[in-house]
Design a protein around this motif. Structure first.
Motif, PDB file in Angstrom:
ATOM      1  N   GLU A 161      -4.980 -32.463  18.444  1.00 37.98           N
ATOM      2  CA  GLU A 161      -5.018 -31.078  17.993  1.00 37.98           C
ATOM      3  C   GLU A 161      -6.320 -30.839  17.254  1.00 37.98           C
ATOM      4  OE1 GLU A 161      -1.306 -29.402  16.095  1.00 37.98           O
ATOM      5  OE2 GLU A 161      -0.970 -31.548  15.954  1.00 37.98           O
ATOM      6  N   MET A 162      -6.909 -29.695  17.500  1.00 36.83           N
ATOM      7  CA  MET A 162      -8.154 -29.371  16.837  1.00 36.83           C
ATOM      8  C   MET A 162      -8.023 -28.095  16.020  1.00 36.83           C
ATOM      9  SD  MET A 162     -11.884 -29.081  18.560  1.00 36.83           S
ATOM     10  CE  MET A 162     -12.382 -30.736  18.865  1.00 36.83           C
ATOM     11  N   LEU A 163      -8.392 -28.213  14.757  1.00 33.82           N
ATOM     12  CA  LEU A 163      -8.474 -27.035  13.905  1.00 33.82           C
ATOM     13  C   LEU A 163      -9.884 -26.490  14.050  1.00 33.82           C
ATOM     14  CD1 LEU A 163      -6.854 -28.804  10.872  1.00 33.82           C
ATOM     15  CD2 LEU A 163      -5.885 -26.771  11.955  1.00 33.82           C
ATOM     16  N   VAL A 189     -21.028 -19.862  15.280  1.00 32.86           N
ATOM     17  CA  VAL A 189     -20.634 -21.162  14.736  1.00 32.86           C
ATOM     18  C   VAL A 189     -19.312 -21.553  15.376  1.00 32.86           C
ATOM     19  CG1 VAL A 189     -19.926 -22.437  12.673  1.00 32.86           C
ATOM     20  CG2 VAL A 189     -21.791 -20.767  12.531  1.00 32.86           C
ATOM     21  N   ASP A 190     -19.215 -22.820  15.744  1.00 28.27           N
ATOM     22  CA  ASP A 190     -17.983 -23.364  16.318  1.00 28.27           C
ATOM     23  C   ASP A 190     -17.700 -24.642  15.556  1.00 28.27           C
ATOM     24  OD1 ASP A 190     -16.251 -24.957  17.936  1.00 28.27           O
ATOM     25  OD2 ASP A 190     -17.973 -25.634  19.121  1.00 28.27           O
ATOM     26  N   THR A 191     -16.565 -24.731  14.896  1.00 31.61           N
ATOM     27  CA  THR A 191     -16.276 -25.994  14.218  1.00 31.61           C
ATOM     28  C   THR A 191     -14.985 -26.596  14.754  1.00 31.61           C
ATOM     29  OG1 THR A 191     -14.800 -25.627  12.327  1.00 31.61           O
ATOM     30  CG2 THR A 191     -17.054 -24.763  12.138  1.00 31.61           C
ATOM     31  N   GLY A 192     -14.876 -27.894  14.655  1.00 27.45           N
ATOM     32  CA  GLY A 192     -13.671 -28.557  15.129  1.00 27.45           C
ATOM     33  C   GLY A 192     -13.300 -29.718  14.228  1.00 27.45           C
ATOM     34  N   MET A 193     -12.073 -29.698  13.720  1.00 23.33           N
ATOM     35  CA  MET A 193     -11.562 -30.797  12.892  1.00 23.33           C
ATOM     36  C   MET A 193     -10.353 -31.406  13.590  1.00 23.33           C
ATOM     37  SD  MET A 193      -9.839 -30.661   9.093  1.00 23.33           S
ATOM     38  CE  MET A 193     -11.241 -30.992   8.050  1.00 23.33           C
ATOM     39  N   ILE A 200      -6.839 -31.807  25.437  1.00 21.28           N
ATOM     40  CA  ILE A 200      -6.718 -33.086  26.144  1.00 21.28           C
ATOM     41  C   ILE A 200      -8.094 -33.487  26.634  1.00 21.28           C
ATOM     42  CG2 ILE A 200      -5.854 -34.202  28.263  1.00 21.28           C
ATOM     43  CD1 ILE A 200      -3.262 -32.720  27.930  1.00 21.28           C
ATOM     44  N   ARG A 201      -8.459 -34.721  26.384  1.00 18.99           N
ATOM     45  CA  ARG A 201      -9.695 -35.261  26.963  1.00 18.99           C
ATOM     46  C   ARG A 201      -9.316 -36.447  27.828  1.00 18.99           C
ATOM     47  NH1 ARG A 201     -14.116 -34.416  22.046  1.00 18.99           N
ATOM     48  NH2 ARG A 201     -13.712 -32.171  21.916  1.00 18.99           N
ATOM     49  N   THR A 202      -9.674 -36.351  29.099  1.00 19.35           N
ATOM     50  CA  THR A 202      -9.208 -37.368  30.036  1.00 19.35           C
ATOM     51  C   THR A 202     -10.252 -38.451  30.289  1.00 19.35           C
ATOM     52  OG1 THR A 202      -9.930 -35.977  31.845  1.00 19.35           O
ATOM     53  CG2 THR A 202      -7.622 -35.843  31.230  1.00 19.35           C
ATOM     54  N   THR A 227     -10.478 -28.728  26.408  1.00 14.93           N
ATOM     55  CA  THR A 227     -10.992 -29.947  25.790  1.00 14.93           C
ATOM     56  C   THR A 227     -11.367 -29.774  24.324  1.00 14.93           C
ATOM     57  OG1 THR A 227     -13.160 -29.312  26.543  1.00 14.93           O
ATOM     58  CG2 THR A 227     -11.965 -30.860  27.923  1.00 14.93           C
ATOM     59  N   ALA A 228     -11.448 -28.545  23.865  1.00 19.59           N
ATOM     60  CA  ALA A 228     -11.834 -28.302  22.481  1.00 19.59           C
ATOM     61  C   ALA A 228     -11.373 -26.910  22.095  1.00 19.59           C
ATOM     62  CB  ALA A 228     -13.354 -28.409  22.308  1.00 19.59           C
ATOM     63  N   GLY A 229     -11.307 -26.689  20.787  1.00 19.89           N
ATOM     64  CA  GLY A 229     -10.875 -25.376  20.311  1.00 19.89           C
ATOM     65  C   GLY A 229     -11.774 -24.264  20.829  1.00 19.89           C
ATOM     66  N   MET A 230     -13.070 -24.589  21.021  1.00 15.38           N
ATOM     67  CA  MET A 230     -13.997 -23.535  21.423  1.00 15.38           C
ATOM     68  C   MET A 230     -13.875 -23.186  22.904  1.00 15.38           C
ATOM     69  SD  MET A 230     -16.586 -24.917  23.460  1.00 15.38           S
ATOM     70  CE  MET A 230     -18.135 -24.100  23.089  1.00 15.38           C
ATOM     71  N   HIS A 231     -13.221 -24.042  23.662  1.00 14.98           N
ATOM     72  CA  HIS A 231     -13.214 -23.857  25.113  1.00 14.98           C
ATOM     73  C   HIS A 231     -12.693 -22.469  25.535  1.00 14.98           C
ATOM     74  CE1 HIS A 231     -12.094 -25.888  29.180  1.00 14.98           C
ATOM     75  NE2 HIS A 231     -12.824 -24.829  29.322  1.00 14.98           N
ATOM     76  N   TRP A 291     -25.569 -32.962  19.211  1.00 14.31           N
ATOM     77  CA  TRP A 291     -25.813 -31.774  20.020  1.00 14.31           C
ATOM     78  C   TRP A 291     -24.518 -31.475  20.735  1.00 14.31           C
ATOM     79  CZ3 TRP A 291     -29.961 -28.586  20.392  1.00 14.31           C
ATOM     80  CH2 TRP A 291     -29.985 -27.675  21.446  1.00 14.31           C
ATOM     81  N   TRP A 292     -24.122 -30.220  20.736  1.00 15.12           N
ATOM     82  CA  TRP A 292     -22.914 -29.876  21.480  1.00 15.12           C
ATOM     83  C   TRP A 292     -23.290 -28.879  22.563  1.00 15.12           C
ATOM     84  CZ3 TRP A 292     -17.948 -31.336  22.086  1.00 15.12           C
ATOM     85  CH2 TRP A 292     -17.142 -30.491  22.839  1.00 15.12           C
ATOM     86  N   GLY A 293     -22.850 -29.159  23.758  1.00 15.73           N
ATOM     87  CA  GLY A 293     -23.132 -28.211  24.827  1.00 15.73           C
ATOM     88  C   GLY A 293     -22.513 -28.664  26.111  1.00 15.73           C
ATOM     89  N   TRP A 327     -14.903 -33.947  11.177  1.00  8.28           N
ATOM     90  CA  TRP A 327     -15.182 -32.514  11.394  1.00  8.28           C
ATOM     91  C   TRP A 327     -16.566 -32.365  11.983  1.00  8.28           C
ATOM     92  CZ3 TRP A 327     -14.099 -28.589   6.803  1.00  8.28           C
ATOM     93  CH2 TRP A 327     -13.829 -27.313   7.334  1.00  8.28           C
ATOM     94  N   ASN A 328     -16.739 -31.326  12.746  1.00  7.60           N
ATOM     95  CA  ASN A 328     -18.018 -31.070  13.396  1.00  7.60           C
ATOM     96  C   ASN A 328     -18.332 -29.581  13.304  1.00  7.60           C
ATOM     97  OD1 ASN A 328     -20.279 -31.212  14.986  1.00  7.60           O
ATOM     98  ND2 ASN A 328     -19.193 -31.610  16.917  1.00  7.60           N
ATOM     99  N   ASP A 329     -19.473 -29.260  12.692  1.00  8.20           N
ATOM    100  CA  ASP A 329     -19.927 -27.862  12.675  1.00  8.20           C
ATOM    101  C   ASP A 329     -21.015 -27.710  13.737  1.00  8.20           C
ATOM    102  OD1 ASP A 329     -18.274 -27.470  10.544  1.00  8.20           O
ATOM    103  OD2 ASP A 329     -19.860 -27.060   9.074  1.00  8.20           O
ATOM    104  N   VAL A 330     -20.765 -26.869  14.715  1.00  2.00           N
ATOM    105  CA  VAL A 330     -21.754 -26.671  15.783  1.00  2.00           C
ATOM    106  C   VAL A 330     -22.428 -25.320  15.592  1.00  2.00           C
ATOM    107  CG1 VAL A 330     -22.155 -26.614  18.271  1.00  2.00           C
ATOM    108  CG2 VAL A 330     -20.243 -27.942  17.358  1.00  2.00           C
ATOM    109  N   PHE A 331     -23.747 -25.343  15.676  1.00  2.00           N
ATOM    110  CA  PHE A 331     -24.503 -24.102  15.517  1.00  2.00           C
ATOM    111  C   PHE A 331     -24.970 -23.630  16.882  1.00  2.00           C
ATOM    112  CE2 PHE A 331     -25.142 -26.888  11.768  1.00  2.00           C
ATOM    113  CZ  PHE A 331     -24.226 -26.226  10.951  1.00  2.00           C
TER     114      PHE A 331
END
Ligand code: SER
Length: 596
Positions: A85-87, A226-230, A67-69, A39-43, A161-163, A203-207
């Motif tokens: 696509e996520m950078l 750090v996890d970022t997603g563009m 993919i987000r369903t 679902t995300a680059g960090m997954h 908040w990301w989690g 873009w999202n910068d997650v700490f």
């Protein structure tokens, strides 16, 4: 700027900042039963955020197919997509807020990179909640870069908040970057995060500084990440001054082909546009699922069920546009031509993708007419009822007899101002098919990988099982899929025949023998080439000459894998195969447990 250039620029920028480029992973998560798709680059990076060393080091960059369903029903409007696509760039205990935010700002605004006007940039920062304080630190960094207070918004957990949703795992406050499109605000309360289209999140910068425990509390992590997603689609839409992701080059080929087939034009009539966007999005996603390294085929379970829903919804909308021929297979060429550079797994699967799309289209068309007819026959009776609700058992009948996914019945129902009794549907389903019910429910879940002790032990057992199968059945055995919960492992592998009782016993015995040898589990990092030379089983070809982790269980098994594993097989218990069955053509499935 086109998507191809954005991908390349992003990687180049972060490589210049000493990041290692790593390959994106399959859309089908390995060893993670909590979600159906990446679902995300960090997954795929969760184990590394939680502390596993990554062979690429502590600064990483990649592009990842996602993919987000949750949003399938929303697709049709100008902004929603199921595939994107996520950078992303990551710090694994390396830099934190200062450097992350500064790099984001530089990449967005420097004329050498994206050159976006800093005046159009707004940012959001965590407002503080549940005992976690407001993220003034990050706000100060933005201020020091020249973003004025009016364009720094403090928003609650819901936005910043990301989690993991309800699960345990790494989490933390984030800071999102928005570009003002210049459109009229929808009202005085319109701020970044509003869905009217004035502000575009890119873009999202997650700490990642906390770990949510099983008790629901937040523990500080010693090693902050750090996890970022563009999002590529959204960002190029902004860079190209387009109102919608569907107006970019990523969709122009497919949309032109749909226009040609239907004789309709995009941009002339809203209902037509909705159908065109649904077909374009669902086709693109279906091609990526079928063409994935771990491609799946349409079915009534899990990922296969989502794929079936997407294809069937696309076909239904094609009929609204008066397209009556099979068309998805031919259109898949546009998707593969567009993406075969960055996603080389697509090309070798071209024939397979086409054949599967065509087969599913055929299957569905055969029953669609009958199903729609059946539905219309039900209508007059339903109209007489007190509520405008379609009983669950009727929805189930459409599902069971005519292959109507529940969501399709809901869509048909909504066209006549009806809703569907979902609970009743679930009950009918349950009665009918325990296994399928689990699959359909799973499509609504989300969350992150489970890293419990038991899951880890079962993961090591999977390696032993894989090697034992190769000894007993032959070296043609290769892993096709793996799914581990704390209760059991499930392992899919290539093999044509049903295993005999003797073979199953032999495999079980070999695994238990190895466990009883108290073998140490060791990890080494090496290049892909070295891993191959060392005889490690590698599931995928890595795309770059990159470093990989090779796990050995004593002298018995050697496999390229991300981990985690037990330290010694003495921690495992007794291995027991519960079931050996067919999974799909040429693929067998084993379910097994460890008894402690
Ligand atoms: N995990 C965050 C997101 O998906 C940043 O990568 O938005």
């Amino acid at each position: 700027m086109k998507a191809d250039q954005l991908r390349q620029k992003y990687i180049q920028f972060f490589v210049e900042k000493n990041h290692t480029q790593i390959s994106g992973q399959s859309l089908i998560p390995e060893n993670d039963p909590t979600v159906l798709f990446t679902t995300a680059g960090m997954h795929p990076l969760v184990p590394y955020i939680l502390g596993e060393p990554h062979p690429g080091g502590s600064r990483l960059v990649d592009y990842q197919k996602c993919i987000r369903t949750g949003d399938i029903e929303a697709v049709g409007d100008p902004s929603h997509l199921t595939f994107f696509e996520m950078l992303g760039n990551w710090s694994l205990g390396d830099y934190f807020k200062d450097e992350a935010v500064r790099m984001s700002y530089e990449f967005l605004t420097s004329p050498r990179w994206l050159g976006l006007d800093p005046e159009k940039l707004s940012v959001t920062v965590f407002a503080g909640e549940e005992g976690i304080s407001r993220d003034d630190y990050t706000a100060d960094i933005w201020r020091s870069l020249g973003i004025p207070d009016e364009r720094i918004y403090f928003l609650p957990r819901e936005d910043n908040w990301w989690g993991p949703a309800g699960a345990t795992g790494p989490c933390g406050p984030d800071s999102e970057m928005f570009i003002d499109t210049g459109r009229e605000a929808c009202g005085p309360d319109c701020i970044p995060g509003c869905s009217c289209g004035k502000y575009f999140e890119i873009w999202n910068d997650v700490f990642m500084q906390y770990r949510k425990t099983e008790q629901g509390t937040y523990e500080q992590m010693d090693r902050k990440c750090v996890d970022t997603g563009m999002g590529i689609e959204r960002t190029i839409a902004i860079l190209q001054g387009k109102q919608s992701v569907y107006e970019t080059e990523l969709f122009s080929g497919i949309i032109a082909a749909i226009e040609k087939l239907s004789g309709k034009h995009y941009g002339e009539d809203e209902l037509t546009d909705v159908s065109i966007r649904i077909i374009a999005d669902h086709l693109r996603t279906s091609v990526f699922i079928l063409g994935d390294e771990r491609g799946v085929v349409p079915s009534n379970l899990g990922q296969g069920y989502i794929l079936r829903r997407l294809i069937r919804r696309a076909v239904r909308h094609s009929r609204k546009l008066d397209i009556h021929d099979f068309f998805l297979g031919d259109l898949s060429d546009y998707v593969i031509d567009q993406y075969c550079g960055p996603y080389p797994e697509l090309e070798p699967n071209r024939g397979f993708v086409k054949a599967e799309l065509k087969a599913e289209e055929e299957k569905f068309l055969k029953t669609l007419l009958k199903g729609e007819h059946e539905f219309e026959k039900m209508l007059p009776n339903l109209m007489k009822g007190k509520t405008r609700t379609i009983p669950g058992r009727l929805a189930f009948k459409l599902y069971d007899t005519y292959g109507f996914p529940l969501e399709l019945t809901e869509e048909l129902a909504a066209e006549h101002q009806f809703s569907v009794d979902r609970e009743g549907f679930a009950k009918a389903f349950e009665k009918h098919q325990e296994a399928s019910r689990a699959g359909a429910e799973k499509t609504f879940k989300g969350g992150l990988a489970d890293n419990s002790e038991m899951t880890t032990a079962l993961h090591t057992a999977t390696h032993l099982l894989h090697q034992a199968l190769r000894i007993v059945l032959g070296s043609h055995v290769g892993q096709k899929g793996s799914n581990i919960t704390p209760d059991r492992l499930r392992f899919d592998f290539t093999h044509h025949d049903k295993m005999s009782g003797g073979e199953i016993q032999q495999v079980e015995d070999i695994v238990n023998e190895q466990i009883q040898r108290n073998l140490p589990v060791e990890m080494e990092m090496m290049s892909v080439e070295e891993a191959k030379e060392a005889g490690a089983i590698a599931f995928f070809e890595s795309k770059y000459g990159e470093q990989v982790k090779v796990y050995s269980v004593g002298d018995f098994s050697k496999e390229v894998c991300g981990g985690p594993h037990v330290r010694n097989t003495s921690e495992m218990g007794t291995f027991k195969i519960l079931k050996e069955q067919s999974s799909s053509a040429g693929v067998r499935r084993i379910k097994a447990v460890l008894e402690r």
